[in-house]
Design a protein around this motif. Structure first.
Motif, PDB file in Angstrom:
ATOM      1  N   PRO A  11      72.258  25.158  54.408  1.00 40.76           N
ATOM      2  CA  PRO A  11      72.453  23.770  53.979  1.00 40.76           C
ATOM      3  C   PRO A  11      73.387  22.994  54.892  1.00 40.76           C
ATOM      4  O   PRO A  11      73.153  21.814  55.151  1.00 40.76           O
ATOM      5  CB  PRO A  11      73.041  23.919  52.589  1.00 40.76           C
ATOM      6  N   LYS A  59      71.460  21.540  57.759  1.00 36.75           N
ATOM      7  CA  LYS A  59      70.611  20.417  57.364  1.00 36.75           C
ATOM      8  C   LYS A  59      71.461  19.178  57.125  1.00 36.75           C
ATOM      9  O   LYS A  59      71.099  18.076  57.511  1.00 36.75           O
ATOM     10  CB  LYS A  59      69.864  20.763  56.088  1.00 36.75           C
ATOM     11  N   ARG A 108      71.178  15.703  58.981  1.00 34.92           N
ATOM     12  CA  ARG A 108      71.015  14.432  58.289  1.00 34.92           C
ATOM     13  C   ARG A 108      72.120  13.449  58.621  1.00 34.92           C
ATOM     14  O   ARG A 108      71.874  12.270  58.839  1.00 34.92           O
ATOM     15  CB  ARG A 108      70.947  14.661  56.787  1.00 34.92           C
ATOM     16  N   THR A 131      65.565  12.436  60.086  1.00 36.07           N
ATOM     17  CA  THR A 131      64.826  11.970  58.934  1.00 36.07           C
ATOM     18  C   THR A 131      64.492  13.136  58.015  1.00 36.07           C
ATOM     19  O   THR A 131      64.451  12.994  56.799  1.00 36.07           O
ATOM     20  CB  THR A 131      63.517  11.299  59.408  1.00 36.07           C
ATOM     21  N   TRP A 133      63.504  17.801  58.153  1.00 39.40           N
ATOM     22  CA  TRP A 133      63.576  19.018  58.955  1.00 39.40           C
ATOM     23  C   TRP A 133      62.411  19.934  58.656  1.00 39.40           C
ATOM     24  O   TRP A 133      61.753  19.814  57.622  1.00 39.40           O
ATOM     25  CB  TRP A 133      64.889  19.756  58.722  1.00 39.40           C
ATOM     26  N   ARG A 180      55.446  13.128  55.212  1.00 32.92           N
ATOM     27  CA  ARG A 180      56.487  12.524  54.383  1.00 32.92           C
ATOM     28  C   ARG A 180      57.330  11.518  55.161  1.00 32.92           C
ATOM     29  O   ARG A 180      58.064  10.749  54.579  1.00 32.92           O
ATOM     30  CB  ARG A 180      57.398  13.610  53.814  1.00 32.92           C
ATOM     31  N   GLN A 219      65.298  31.710  53.483  1.00 32.72           N
ATOM     32  CA  GLN A 219      64.680  31.163  52.293  1.00 32.72           C
ATOM     33  C   GLN A 219      64.506  29.672  52.507  1.00 32.72           C
ATOM     34  O   GLN A 219      65.426  29.003  52.935  1.00 32.72           O
ATOM     35  CB  GLN A 219      65.645  31.388  51.129  1.00 32.72           C
ATOM     36  N   PRO A 220      63.327  29.161  52.227  1.00 30.45           N
ATOM     37  CA  PRO A 220      63.167  27.713  52.364  1.00 30.45           C
ATOM     38  C   PRO A 220      64.095  27.033  51.380  1.00 30.45           C
ATOM     39  O   PRO A 220      64.289  27.525  50.270  1.00 30.45           O
ATOM     40  CB  PRO A 220      61.702  27.473  51.991  1.00 30.45           C
ATOM     41  N   LEU A 221      64.661  25.968  51.807  1.00 28.95           N
ATOM     42  CA  LEU A 221      65.639  25.326  50.938  1.00 28.95           C
ATOM     43  C   LEU A 221      64.967  24.667  49.745  1.00 28.95           C
ATOM     44  O   LEU A 221      63.984  23.967  49.870  1.00 28.95           O
ATOM     45  CB  LEU A 221      66.424  24.262  51.694  1.00 28.95           C
ATOM     46  N   LEU A 275      56.297   6.301  52.040  1.00 26.30           N
ATOM     47  CA  LEU A 275      55.734   7.595  52.424  1.00 26.30           C
ATOM     48  C   LEU A 275      56.013   8.655  51.376  1.00 26.30           C
ATOM     49  O   LEU A 275      55.212   9.548  51.143  1.00 26.30           O
ATOM     50  CB  LEU A 275      56.306   8.024  53.770  1.00 26.30           C
ATOM     51  N   ARG A 300      53.580   8.161  48.791  1.00 27.50           N
ATOM     52  CA  ARG A 300      52.287   8.678  49.190  1.00 27.50           C
ATOM     53  C   ARG A 300      52.220  10.196  48.954  1.00 27.50           C
ATOM     54  O   ARG A 300      51.219  10.728  48.488  1.00 27.50           O
ATOM     55  CB  ARG A 300      52.039   8.381  50.681  1.00 27.50           C
ATOM     56  N   GLU A 303      49.797  12.422  46.333  1.00 31.87           N
ATOM     57  CA  GLU A 303      48.941  13.560  46.648  1.00 31.87           C
ATOM     58  C   GLU A 303      49.079  14.682  45.622  1.00 31.87           C
ATOM     59  O   GLU A 303      48.305  15.631  45.608  1.00 31.87           O
ATOM     60  CB  GLU A 303      49.260  14.084  48.060  1.00 31.87           C
ATOM     61  N   GLU A 335      61.066  18.571  46.100  1.00 32.76           N
ATOM     62  CA  GLU A 335      60.931  18.859  47.524  1.00 32.76           C
ATOM     63  C   GLU A 335      60.503  17.631  48.319  1.00 32.76           C
ATOM     64  O   GLU A 335      60.850  17.475  49.484  1.00 32.76           O
ATOM     65  CB  GLU A 335      59.929  20.004  47.753  1.00 32.76           C
ATOM     66  N   GLU A 382      63.421  15.912  49.397  1.00 34.36           N
ATOM     67  CA  GLU A 382      64.358  16.788  50.086  1.00 34.36           C
ATOM     68  C   GLU A 382      65.101  16.076  51.218  1.00 34.36           C
ATOM     69  O   GLU A 382      66.309  16.145  51.353  1.00 34.36           O
ATOM     70  CB  GLU A 382      63.568  17.984  50.644  1.00 34.36           C
ATOM     71  N   PHE A 383      64.328  15.343  52.025  1.00 34.15           N
ATOM     72  CA  PHE A 383      64.924  14.714  53.204  1.00 34.15           C
ATOM     73  C   PHE A 383      65.854  13.563  52.856  1.00 34.15           C
ATOM     74  O   PHE A 383      66.679  13.174  53.666  1.00 34.15           O
ATOM     75  CB  PHE A 383      63.827  14.172  54.142  1.00 34.15           C
ATOM     76  N   GLU A 440      67.665  13.285  50.048  1.00 33.78           N
ATOM     77  CA  GLU A 440      68.694  13.718  49.132  1.00 33.78           C
ATOM     78  C   GLU A 440      70.039  13.131  49.588  1.00 33.78           C
ATOM     79  O   GLU A 440      70.419  13.261  50.739  1.00 33.78           O
ATOM     80  CB  GLU A 440      68.726  15.242  49.210  1.00 33.78           C
ATOM     81  N   GLY A 441      70.698  12.434  48.683  1.00 33.70           N
ATOM     82  CA  GLY A 441      71.972  11.842  49.050  1.00 33.70           C
ATOM     83  C   GLY A 441      71.834  10.433  49.592  1.00 33.70           C
ATOM     84  O   GLY A 441      72.797   9.682  49.683  1.00 33.70           O
ATOM     85  N   PRO A 466      74.192  15.647  47.699  1.00 31.16           N
ATOM     86  CA  PRO A 466      74.194  16.625  48.786  1.00 31.16           C
ATOM     87  C   PRO A 466      75.498  17.388  48.920  1.00 31.16           C
ATOM     88  O   PRO A 466      75.496  18.521  49.329  1.00 31.16           O
ATOM     89  CB  PRO A 466      73.945  15.774  50.027  1.00 31.16           C
ATOM     90  N   PRO A 473      73.773  23.448  47.476  1.00 29.94           N
ATOM     91  CA  PRO A 473      73.852  24.578  48.390  1.00 29.94           C
ATOM     92  C   PRO A 473      74.804  25.660  47.915  1.00 29.94           C
ATOM     93  O   PRO A 473      74.443  26.825  47.900  1.00 29.94           O
ATOM     94  CB  PRO A 473      74.385  23.962  49.681  1.00 29.94           C
TER      95      PRO A 473
END
Lengths: 121, 709, 154
Positions: A88, A91, A95, A100, A102, A118, B154-156, B192, B195, B199, B242, B245-246, B248-249, B271, B276
C-alpha cells in the motif's frame, strides 16, 4: 482512431509483454526504456495514456509522473504505474506523485485492459 | 514459434544481460559498498528478473528474487548496510539466481536445498525478516517467507469487513460519490468510473448540482458535483470498490443501503487510515518507512544500464551467411583488382580510382560484418568468477579472481565453446595450483591466492591466459607419476617444459586420490582436445614457488590477417606479419653453421636459430646455399626470435582467413588458408609452431604424439 | 540433397566414372558438382593421396587422388581430368578421376558383393559392384574413402 499508449519500462521482457498485450487489445503502442526517454516520447507521440514502471535508470517512474504533471498540456494524461509490489505504501506514493492508477505485475491481459478502461475514455 | 515463446526467449536473453550487470554491480560494491548508483542498478536487475519471472509463472525464481530484492531494497533505503558477510551472500545469491534462470530455461530442477539455505540467510540478514518473526514464533524462516510472499503478491483490496460484504448479492447498490479536486489532477475521470460500473450491471446516475455555483463564481479546481449511483448488480461490494481503487482518498464515497429510508453511510476507506494497516500488520516493518525510500529512489543516471543499450537480436545463421558472402566479395574484389592491375591502365584511369574505392569499402564492410559476431569475453570471464568462488569455498583456499582484457572481442561461438575447458582449467588452478593456507603462510605469501584470467589479441589470434600465484608444477612428482603410469620411460631426458606438458597426456592426474572438484574424470587432455577442436592450442608455463600459467591461443575464425605473401619451394604461402620484426637478404647476413645441418644468424650480438620454411613444411631439404634467399625475423610471444628462410617476398597485404578444419582438419605448421587474387589457395604459416620446431628437442615418441607436435 | 532421403527406395541414380581404366560409381546423392581439374595447393605433411586444396567459389576443400587411394597408382592430372565434388559427413571434398561416363539408374538390390580377392584398398573402399551391359561398375564407399575429420592435427 485507435488510442495510443506509451509504455515505459526498462525491462525488454516487460516492454515486449506490454506491447503484445496492448496491441492485442487494439491499442497503438509506443515504447520507452526509462522515464527520461518516456518524457521525450510524450512530446512527439502524444499518447492517450501512459503506463510506467517505477524502478528505472536515469529517471524513475515517480520522476516521470512528476514530469508529466508539471507540464500544463499533459496534466490530465492518465498514467498507470506498473508495480510488482502491491504494498500500500508504494501505491500511496504513486498516487501522491500523481499516478492515475496502477497495475500489479504480473498482470494478465484482462486485468490490464480493465485498469486501462477505468482511466482511458 | 508463438508470441508467448518469443517473450520467454526475450526474457531469458534479458536475464543474461541483467545477470551480467548484477555481477558488474557486485564487483563495484567490493570496492565501494556504499555507492548508491550501483546498489540501485543491482536492485533493478533483481527486480526486473523477478518481474519477468512472475509473468511466466516461474515461482521458485520469483520467491528467491523477491527475498533478494527485499534485502537490496533495505540497503537502498539505508536501513541495512553492506558488510563483507552480506556481500558474500549477494554473490552467492547472484549465482543462485543465475542457476534458477538456467533451470527455468531448461526446465530442469534447480538446487532447492542450496537455494533454501540462501533464502534463509537473505531473510535473516533482512531487518524485515528479523522483525517479522513473532517473538514466540517457532519456525522463523518459514513464517516470514510466507508473510512476505503473501503480503506483496496479493492484489490490493480495500477493507473487506464492510457491511455489504461477499455473499450479500441481492438488490441494487446505492452509492453517493463526490469527486475531489485531486481526482482530476491525477488524470481520473468520474465518467470512466461510471462506465466501469455500468459494465457490472444496470446503472443509473443522478447528478446533484446543488453545490454548483453560477458560472461566474465557479472555481474550476473545486469539484462541486455529487452523484448518486444506483447499480443493480450481482457483484460483491469488494468488486465494486475495486472500481474506485485508483481514486480512493480523492473522492467521497458512501455506500447507501438500497432502502432509501435507512441511510447508513459507509466509511469510504480513507487512504491514510485503516485499509492497508488493517490488512497487513506485518507490512509496515517490511516495506520500511516510505520517506526513507523516497530519498533514494530518485535514481541518478547509471553508467551501465542494461535497458539503454540499443540492440537488436539477429539469428546467428543470418550473420554467418552475411559473413560468408562478404568474404566472397572481398576475394572477388581482390581478383578483379589483380585483373585491373594486369591491364596496365593509365594512372589517372577512372577504373583504377573506382577500384581503390571498392577495395576500401569492401574491407570496411568486412570489418563491420566480422564485428557483428564478435563479443567481449567479459560474460565468459564473469561466469568464471563464480567457479573460482565455488572451488575456493569447497577447498578452503581463499582465492581472489582478477581479469584483464575483459573487452577483448572473440567470435561468439568460440566464447561459448570455451566455457567447459576454462571451467576445468580454473578448477585446477584453485584446487591444484594454489597451495593450502599453511603452505602459503610458510612461503611468505598472502593467505589469499590470486587467479588471473586475461585475454588479448596477438598475431591474429586470441590469447587467453590463466595464471595462478601458487606453488608451480611439482616437476619431480609429475615425472614420477608419468613414469609410474608408463607414460615415459625412466631414462627419458625431458626438459622442464616437456615435463610440464606431461600434464596434457590422456589420463594424467597429479592427485593420488581424485578430488571431487577437479577430478571429475576429466583431465587436462580433454581440455586440450576441446581447444584443438576450436583450432587452438594450449601451452603451459610454470615457475616453482611462483605459479603456473596456461595459455590458450585461438584463431580468430573468419577474420582477416595482415600477412607477407612469400614464395618457398615453389609454393606461395602467407607469413603473418604482426610478429614479423625484420626481413633481410641472406647474402648480407652473417650465418654460422651449428652442428650437422643447423645454422644460426648472428644479429646484434644475438644468435638466432635459422629455420628453412620449405623444410619445415616438408617441401624440401634445407638448401645448402642461402645466398639467393631471404630471411624473415619473427618474434614469439615469449620474446624468442627465429630467422625463417624463404625464397622470395611478394607483397604484404590483408588476407581472408579460411579455416581448414571443416573440410579437412588441422594441419601441422599451418594455421589456415587464404584465397589469393588469382583464385589460388595460399597456406598461412603457423609461426608459433616454427618456434616449437626451433627448440630442436628429441622428445619421446609418445610425448611427441601427445602434444600433437 | 538430403542424404537420408537419397537412399530411400531401391531405384537409385549413380554417377559412373573411370579411374585407372576401371569403372567406378558413387550415389548421385553425394555429388554436389563436377569440375575440370585445375592445380591444387599442396598441403604439408599430408598423405600422398591428398593432392592438395582447391578453391570452390570461396570454399577451401581437399582434393583426393582416387586412383592412389584405391591402390591403383598416382594420377598424372591434366586439364582433361575431372574433380567430382562430394559432400560426405558434412565435409566437402573433391575426388580426382579420369573422366565421368554416365548417370545410370540402378537398383541397389542388384548390387553384388565385392569378391574376396582384391587388395586391401579395394576391400576397404569398394562396397560392391553392378553389372550393366557387360560393364562392371564398382561402388565406391565414400564414407571410407573420405577420412573422418577428427579435429586432431594431421
Amino acid at each position: 482512431m485507435r488510442q495510443k499508449i506509451l509504455a515505459v519500462d526498462d525491462s525488454r521482457t516487460m516492454r515486449g509483454m506490454l506491447e503484445q498485450a496492448l496491441t492485442t487489445a487494439g491499442y497503438d503502442v509506443e515504447l520507452a526504456e526509462d522515464g527520461k526517454q518516456g518524457l521525450e516520447k510524450l512530446e512527439n507521440d502524444k499518447p492517450d495514456l501512459a503506463i510506467t514502471d517505477i524502478n528505472m535508470p536515469r529517471l524513475d517512474g515517480f520522476g516521470f509522473i512528476e514530469g508529466v504533471r508539471n507540464q500544463p498540456f499533459l496534466r490530465g494524461l492518465p498514467i498507470l504505474v506498473l508495480t510488482t509490489e502491491s504494498a500500500p505504501e508504494l501505491k500511496e506514493r504513486a498516487r501522491s506523485a500523481g499516478a492515475t492508477g496502477w497495475i500489479v505485475k504480473p498482470f494478465d491481459e484482462v486485468k490490464l485492459v480493465a485498469a486501462i478502461r477505468r482511466v482511458l475514455a | 514459434m508463438n508470441s508467448k515463446t518469443n517473450l520467454r526467449e526475450l526474457f531469458f536473453q534479458e536475464c543474461e544481460d541483467l545477470l551480467e550487470s548484477l555481477t558488474d554491480g557486485f564487483a563495484e560494491l567490493e570496492h565501494d559498498s556504499t555507492d548508491m548508483e550501483t546498489i540501485n542498478a543491482v536492485f533493478r536487475a533483481v527486480h526486473s528478473i523477478k518481474g519477468g519471472a512472475g509473468a511466466f509463472g516461474m515461482e521458485t525464481l520469483v520467491e528467491f528474487a523477491h527475498a533478494f530484492e527485499n534485502l537490496l531494497d533495505e540497503v537502498r533505503a539505508g536501513e541495512n548496510t553492506v558488510n563483507p558477510e552480506m556481500l558474500s551472500l549477494f554473490l552467492q545469491s547472484g549465482d543462485h539466481l543465475a542457476d534458477l534462470v538456467d533451470a527455468a530455461q531448461s526446465g530442469t530442477e534447480p538446487d532447492l536445498v542450496h537455494g533454501g539455505e540462501l533464502l534463509a540467510q537473505l531473510l535473516t540478514l533482512s531487518n524485515a525478516g528479523g522483525d517479522a518473526v513473532p517473538a514466540a514464533g517457532g519456525a522463523p524462516e518459514t513464517s516470514c517467507t510466507n508473510e512476505i510472499g503473501d503480503v506483496d503478491f496479493q492484489p490490493l483490496t480495500l477493507d473487506l469487513d464492510s457491511p455489504l460484504s461477499e455473499g450479500e448479492e441481492a438488490g441494487p447498490v446505492v452509492m453517493r460519490f463526490t469527486a475531489l479536486k485531486d481526482l482530476y489532477v491525477n488524470g481520473n475521470d468520474p465518467a470512466l468510473l461510471f462506465r466501469a460500473l455500468e459494465e457490472m450491471g444496470d446503472l443509473s446516475v443522478e447528478a446533484d448540482l446543488t453545490a454548483l455555483r453560477s458560472l461566474a463564481e465557479l472555481d474550476w479546481d473545486e469539484p462541486a458535483i455529487t452523484w448518486t449511483l444506483t447499480l443493480d448488480t450481482t457483484r460483491t461490494e469488494t468488486e465494486i470498490r475495486e472500481v474506485f481503487e485508483f481514486v480512493e482518498g480523492f473522492c467521497l464515497l458512501e455506500f447507501l443501503s438500497d432502502d432509501p429510508g435507512s441511510d447508513t453511510p459507509v466509511d469510504p476507506a480513507p487512504p491514510h487510515s485503516a485499509g492497508p494497516d488493517a490488512t497487513a500488520p506485518a507490512n509496515a516493518s517490511m516495506a520500511g518507512s516510505p520517506t526513507d525510500q523516497d530519498s533514494v529512489r530518485s535514481d541518478g543516471p547509471t553508467r551501465k544500464a542494461a535497458g539503454t543499450k540499443n540492440t537488436i537480436r539477429v539469428d546467428l545463421d543470418r550473420v554467418e551467411r552475411l559473413i560468408n558472402i562478404v568474404g566472397e566479395l572481398v576475394i572477388s574484389e581482390a581478383m578483379l583488382s589483380q585483373s585491373v592491375t594486369e591491364m596496365k591502365l593509365d594512372s589517372d584511369n577512372k577504373v583504377g580510382t573506382a577500384m581503390g574505392q571498392l577495395k576500401q569499402l569492401s574491407s570496411q564492410l568486412q570489418e563491420s560484418v566480422i564485428a557483428i559476431r564478435a563479443q567481449p569475453v567479459k560474460s565468459l570471464f564473469q561466469r568464471m568468477s563464480r567457479i573460482v568462488r565455488e572451488v575456493s569455498q569447497t577447498t578452503d583456499k581463499p582465492a581472489r579472481f582478477a581479469t584483464e582484457g575483459d573487452y577483448t572481442e572473440v567470435d561468439k561461438t568460440v566464447i561459448e565453446r570455451l566455457v567447459d575447458p576454462l571451467t576445468h582449467m580454473i578448477r585446477n588452478a584453485v584446487d591444484h595450483g594454489l597451495e593450502d593456507r599453511s603452505a602459503r603462510a610458510a612461503a611468505g605469501k598472502p593467505e589469499q591466492g590470486t587467479v588471473t584470467l586475461s585475454a588479448a589479441h596477438r598475431s591474429g589470434r586470441v590469447l587467453i591466459r590463466l595464471s595462478d600465484d601458487g606453488g608451480g608444477i611439482n616437476r619431480d612428482k609429475v615425472r614420477s607419476i608419468a613414469e609410474a603410469r608408463g607414460l615415459i620411460s625412466p631414462d627419458a631426458e625431458l626438459s622442464q617444459s616437456e615435463i610440464d606438458n606431461l600434464l596434457f597426456l590422456p589420463g594424467f592426474s597429479t592427485n593420488d586420490e581424485v578430488t571431487n572438484l577437479s577430478g571429475r574424470g576429466v583431465g587436462m587432455d580433454v581440455v586440450k582436445n576441446e581447444i584443438q577442436a576450436l583450432g587452438g592450442r594450449v601451452s603451459i608455463e610454470s615457475e616453482p614457488g611462483c605459479g603456473t600459467s596456461l595459455t590458450i591461443s585461438l584463431p580468430l575464425t573468419l577474420a582477416v590477417l595482415e600477412g607477407m605473401i612469400v614464395e618457398v619451394a615453389g609454393a606461395t604461402v602467407v607469413v603473418p606479419t604482426n610478429m614479423l620484426r625484420e626481413t633481410l637478404r641472406a647474402a648480407e647476413a652473417t650465418i654460422h653453421a651449428m652442428g650437422p645441418g643447423d645454422r644460426v644468424l648472428a644479429s646484434h650480438g644475438e644468435m638466432i636459430p635459422v629455420i628453412d620454411l620449405g623444410a619445415f613444411l616438408g617441401f624440401r631439404t634445407p638448401p645448402q646455399d642461402l645466398s639467393e634467399h631471404t630471411l624473415l625475423l619473427i618474434d614469439s610471444e615469449t620474446g624468442a626470435r627465429i630467422a625463417t628462410v624463404v625464397d622470395h617476398l611478394h607483397e604484404q597485404r590483408e588476407v581472408v582467413i579460411k579455416g581448414l578444419e571443416k573440410n579437412y582438419g588441422q594441419v601441422v605448421g599451418i594455421s589456415a588458408a587464404t584465397i589469393l587474387g588469382n583464385g589460388q589457395i595460399a597456406l598461412i604459416v603457423d609461426t608459433d609452431q616454427l618456434f616449437e620446431k626451433s627448440r630442436a628437442v628429441q622428445p619421446s615418441a609418445l610425448f611427441d604424439k601427445a602434444i600433437g607436435a | 540433397m538430403d542424404h537420408a532421403e537419397a537412399f530411400q527406395g531401391n531405384e537409385r541414380e549413380i554417377v559412373t566414372f573411370r579411374v585407372s581404366d576401371q569403372e567406378f560409381c558413387v550415389d548421385i546423392g553425394y555429388v554436389r558438382e563436377i569440375r575440370g581439374w585445375s592445380p591444387t595447393t599442396v598441403l604439408p605433411h599430408a598423405p600422398d593421396y591428398v593432392k592438395g586444396m582447391m578453391n570452390l567459389r570461396g570454399t577451401v576443400l581437399p582434393v583426393m587422388d582416387l586412383s592412389l587411394r584405391l591402390g591403383l597408382g598416382a594420377t598424372e592430372a591434366t586439364p582433361r581430368h575431372v574433380i567430382i565434388i562430394l559432400v560426405v559427413n558434412d565435409m566437402t571434398v573433391g575426388l580426382l578421376v579420369e573422366a565421368v561416363s554416365d548417370i545410370l539408374t540402378v537398383s541397389y538390390e542388384d548390387m553384388k558383393a565385392t569378391p574376396d580377392i582384391g587388395s586391401t584398398e579395394t576391400k576397404n573402399f569398394v562396397e560392391g559392384f553392378f553389372t550393366v551391359d557387360d560393364r562392371m561398375i564398382r561402388v565406391v564407399d565414400v564414407t571410407c574413402v573420405v577420412p573422418a575429420n577428427t579435429g586432431e592435427p594431421r
